[in-house]
Scaffold this motif. Structure first.
Motif, PDB file in Angstrom:
ATOM      1  N   GLY A 182      11.021  14.683  -0.777  1.00  0.00           N
ATOM      2  CA  GLY A 182      10.624  14.179  -2.090  1.00  0.00           C
ATOM      3  C   GLY A 182      10.340  12.702  -1.980  1.00  0.00           C
ATOM      4  N   PRO A 183       9.581  12.171  -2.935  1.00  0.00           N
ATOM      5  CA  PRO A 183       9.200  10.761  -2.833  1.00  0.00           C
ATOM      6  C   PRO A 183      10.395   9.818  -2.864  1.00  0.00           C
ATOM      7  N   SER A 184      11.490  10.228  -3.486  1.00  0.00           N
ATOM      8  CA  SER A 184      12.620   9.308  -3.594  1.00  0.00           C
ATOM      9  C   SER A 184      13.336   9.120  -2.258  1.00  0.00           C
ATOM     10  N   PHE A 185      13.016   9.960  -1.252  1.00  0.00           N
ATOM     11  CA  PHE A 185      13.656   9.795   0.056  1.00  0.00           C
ATOM     12  C   PHE A 185      13.222   8.514   0.738  1.00  0.00           C
ATOM     13  N   MET A 186      12.082   7.976   0.270  1.00  0.00           N
ATOM     14  CA  MET A 186      11.499   6.827   0.948  1.00  0.00           C
ATOM     15  C   MET A 186      11.744   5.553   0.157  1.00  0.00           C
ATOM     16  N   SER A 187      12.969   5.336  -0.286  1.00  0.00           N
ATOM     17  CA  SER A 187      13.200   4.103  -1.029  1.00  0.00           C
ATOM     18  C   SER A 187      13.187   2.934  -0.051  1.00  0.00           C
ATOM     19  N   PRO A 188      12.637   1.798  -0.481  1.00  0.00           N
ATOM     20  CA  PRO A 188      12.491   0.674   0.452  1.00  0.00           C
ATOM     21  C   PRO A 188      13.807   0.226   1.074  1.00  0.00           C
ATOM     22  N   SER A 189      14.903   0.288   0.306  1.00  0.00           N
ATOM     23  CA  SER A 189      16.151  -0.259   0.836  1.00  0.00           C
ATOM     24  C   SER A 189      16.699   0.598   1.969  1.00  0.00           C
ATOM     25  N   LEU A 211       0.838  -1.201   0.000  1.00  0.00           N
ATOM     26  CA  LEU A 211       0.000   0.000   0.000  1.00  0.00           C
ATOM     27  C   LEU A 211       0.868   1.244   0.000  1.00  0.00           C
ATOM     28  N   GLY A 212       1.920   1.223   0.835  1.00  0.00           N
ATOM     29  CA  GLY A 212       2.816   2.366   0.932  1.00  0.00           C
ATOM     30  C   GLY A 212       3.492   2.660  -0.392  1.00  0.00           C
ATOM     31  N   GLU A 213       3.910   1.587  -1.083  1.00  0.00           N
ATOM     32  CA  GLU A 213       4.589   1.775  -2.364  1.00  0.00           C
ATOM     33  C   GLU A 213       3.636   2.375  -3.404  1.00  0.00           C
ATOM     34  N   ILE A 214       2.397   1.862  -3.408  1.00  0.00           N
ATOM     35  CA  ILE A 214       1.405   2.379  -4.358  1.00  0.00           C
ATOM     36  C   ILE A 214       1.188   3.870  -4.107  1.00  0.00           C
ATOM     37  N   ALA A 267      15.261  -2.848  12.656  1.00  0.00           N
ATOM     38  CA  ALA A 267      15.187  -2.301  14.015  1.00  0.00           C
ATOM     39  C   ALA A 267      14.332  -3.179  14.897  1.00  0.00           C
ATOM     40  N   PHE A 268      13.184  -3.667  14.364  1.00  0.00           N
ATOM     41  CA  PHE A 268      12.351  -4.431  15.289  1.00  0.00           C
ATOM     42  C   PHE A 268      12.801  -5.869  15.438  1.00  0.00           C
ATOM     43  N   THR A 296      14.660   2.692   3.998  1.00  0.00           N
ATOM     44  CA  THR A 296      13.725   2.976   5.083  1.00  0.00           C
ATOM     45  C   THR A 296      12.992   1.725   5.565  1.00  0.00           C
ATOM     46  N   THR A 297      12.209   1.104   4.676  1.00  0.00           N
ATOM     47  CA  THR A 297      11.434  -0.069   5.080  1.00  0.00           C
ATOM     48  C   THR A 297      12.324  -1.141   5.692  1.00  0.00           C
ATOM     49  N   PHE A 298      13.429  -1.401   4.996  1.00  0.00           N
ATOM     50  CA  PHE A 298      14.363  -2.433   5.433  1.00  0.00           C
ATOM     51  C   PHE A 298      14.933  -2.105   6.810  1.00  0.00           C
ATOM     52  N   LEU A 299      15.223  -0.818   7.032  1.00  0.00           N
ATOM     53  CA  LEU A 299      15.818  -0.420   8.309  1.00  0.00           C
ATOM     54  C   LEU A 299      14.824  -0.555   9.453  1.00  0.00           C
TER      55      LEU A 299
END
Lengths: 278, 341
Positions: free
Chosen positions: B165-172, B5-8, B181-182, B174-177
């Motif tokens: 900008g949208p490119s700041f949220m690349s999965p590698s 959903l986030g990627e979309i 972390a958890f 942010t999501t991965f980190l």
């Protein structure tokens, strides 16, 4: 006495395999009914169709006079039916008491404001938050949460496992898990309880006690219980009102324990075809 | 589900023209939005900021000759910083306050009836549904709560970056980190999550310094150099590494250390095979820079960060699968009396 569960011509197919075919029976309110039959005769499949886990192929199932086709399991539970699973499925990373506190109805209240309030005001003692001896905020106790908790501990007392209340359910033995599972079903205030082999793996005296408790529950509260039990000797002696015997996907016979005990077909179904050779 | 959903959403918003309101109109992303309390932070409540005043912006207050009676000066006096404290100090204070508030809120929700219903859905959603709880509704509500907290974090992040900008949220990156972390900190509890996030962010900032440490006057240059040397040795001196592994193998055999033997045995095979395939050539010959030195310093260090976070996750999963601080189950005690209620 009113009919609370009515199954008529139930049929369930898995691919080409017919698991249950033209099963019909009725359960009245306040009845304690046993459902027995050899392995793979469709007892659990019947349960799954009634509780909404599986979609029936054809036939009719009515609970409290309402048709349950297209109803999801949570809607069916809200109508007053609770079931247990054959392989005890407790929530394993939660404590016993937490397991018991999930099923009660209407935990949030009705209005939106009540729902938000239930997220924060669920303490069972009066909370006084303050500094230097003065109270800044006093959060009053939540009475319904307190009553739920008292009820849960009472049920654990009845089932003789109150000392396990604060253990994770993954730490329980098989028999204790069965007990907690029954307790959890009772927390939802069911009007119809479907128990799938509730005493398999429970030691003899305790199993007797569970049956006695269920009998008392039926007599006192008027709840109906449908119980699957594999051990035929056991269920014949435990004071159920009526027994439904299934075999090869159909109902073989219905009757009181005495009638079932004297029936030749039932003995054949259970023991193979040895009846005639004797 | 959440990730997709986030990627979309990210891809859709990156095409949204209304969001192209940055410093240059054609740029994707948001920029030059006002920062909260910035005037108050640098100018204090005594000085008016505006076109008619002697200070037209907060930046002028910051660079003013006479120290103003402002929070940034107070903090700077307490910490002995000399200059007015930067705006990020205020942001840090706001962040800590929000973490505490969210922490208290989530702890309260976790022990509430809804909290245990969510836990039961996590454990076995079929059974939760058979006990009368609509799985989809509860999941959607928890997604909404999680998204609200993520939105709050996003606000703070945007204030820190002053342009997004949208490119700041690349999965590698942010999501991965977040996932790492958890896993490291421990799922399903606040303490574990905060500890895990701290470890990951500390590691990331140390590595960001390492990555840019390409000249001797920058911090951590020596460490970066050592890491480089080890990698260059591993990649270019195959026969030496093979000999080293053989030596380790001998030590392992002599002292009967099973794991070391296993490690050294496979190391020997891998490096001997590469060395044989390379035919004795040095693997990095073509990677020399203009001065003829072999170097993988600079931007090349970025991969080490991912490598180390990945191995940290692997170790954490292997030796401590519940994380540093595992979940604490809720254990309400038996209330006294209660018949009156």
């Amino acid at each position: 006495m009113t009919t609370i569960l009515k199954v008529k011509d139930l049929r369930k197919e898995f691919g080409g395999l017919v698991a249950v075919d033209s099963v019909s029976f009725e359960i009245q309110s306040g009845e304690f009914v046993g459902l027995i039959g050899p392995n793979g005769c469709g007892k659990s499949t019947t349960f799954n169709c009634i509780s909404g886990l599986l979609e029936k192929t054809s036939g009719e199932i009515e609970i409290f006079g309402q048709d349950i086709t297209d109803k999801t399991p949570d809607k069916i539970q809200k109508m007053g039916l609770t079931r247990t699973f054959q392989h005890t499925r407790l929530w394993r990373r939660m404590t016993v008491i937490e397991n018991l506190l999930v099923p009660p109805r209407n935990q949030f209240g009705n209005t939106f404001f009540d729902k938000i309030k239930s997220l924060f005001r669920h303490n069972i003692k009066k909370l006084e938050i303050g500094l230097f001896g003065t109270n800044i905020i006093t959060i009053p106790e939540n009475k319904s949460e307190k009553n739920r908790l008292i009820k849960a501990f009472d049920i654990l007392d009845q089932l003789e496992v109150p000392h396990m209340a604060h253990n994770l359910t993954s730490e329980l033995s098989g028999g204790q898990s069965k007990l907690v599972d029954i307790g959890r079903s009772m927390m939802g205030d069911p009007k119809l309880l479907l128990l799938d082999e509730p005493v398999a793996g429970v030691a003899g005296p305790l199993a007797l006690k569970i049956f006695n408790n269920l009998r008392n529950l039926v007599n006192e509260t008027g709840v109906s219980v449908l119980i699957i039990e594999h051990n035929m000797d056991f269920i014949l002696r435990q004071g159920v009102d009526r027994i439904i015997v299934m075999n090869e996907g159909g109902v073989l016979m219905e009757g009181t324990p005495d009638e079932v005990r004297g029936n030749r077909e039932v003995i054949e179904a259970y023991l193979g075809s040895t009846g005639e050779e004797e | 589900m959440t990730i997709s959903l986030g990627e979309i959403l990210r891809l859709l918003l990156s095409a949204e023209p209304l969001l192209r309101t940055g410093p240059t109109a054609s740029a994707i992303g948001l920029g030059s939005y006002p920062l909260p309390l910035k005037d108050w932070w640098f100018c204090g409540s005594q000085v008016e900021v505006g076109p008619g005043s002697s200070f037209t912006s907060a930046n002028e207050c910051r660079s003013s000759e006479i120290p103003l009676d402002s929070p940034s000066i107070w903090i700077s006096d307490i910490l002995n910083m000399g200059d007015p404290a930067p705006y990020s100090v205020l942001l840090a204070l706001i962040c800590i306050t929000s973490v505490i508030i969210v922490w208290l809120l989530l702890n309260r929700v976790l022990t509430s009836p809804w909290g245990r219903i969510l836990k039961s859905i996590r454990e076995d959603e079929d059974v939760a549904q058979h006990h009368g709880h609509d799985v989809l509704r509860n999941k959607a509500a928890s997604l909404a709560l999680g998204a609200a907290i993520a939105g709050l974090a996003g606000i703070l992040w945007a204030w820190k970056l002053t342009g997004i900008g949208p490119s700041f949220m690349s999965p590698s990156s942010t999501t991965f980190l977040v996932w790492a972390a958890f896993i490291i900190g421990g799922a399903a509890n606040n303490r574990g999550m905060v500890i895990g996030a701290m470890i990951i962010i500390l590691m990331e900032s140390v590595f960001n310094v390492l990555v840019v440490a390409s000249s001797p006057d920058l911090p951590l240059y020596d460490t970066a150099n050592q890491v480089d040397k080890v990698f260059i040795w591993l990649v270019s001196e195959q026969w030496e590494v093979t000999k080293f592994c053989l030596a380790l193998l001998t030590i392992g055999l002599v002292f009967r250390l099973g794991k070391l033997v296993e490690f050294a045995f496979w190391g020997t095979i891998v490096f001997a095979f590469t060395a044989w395939m390379m035919n004795g050539e040095r693997a990095l010959q073509s990677a020399t820079n203009y001065a003829g030195e072999i170097t993988i310093s600079g931007a090349g260090m970025a991969y080490v960060k991912l490598l180390l976070i990945g191995s940290l996750m692997l170790f954490s999963l292997k030796y401590n699968p519940k994380g540093l601080l595992p979940e604490v189950p809720h254990r309400p005690t038996r209330p006294n009396g209660g018949e009156d209620a």
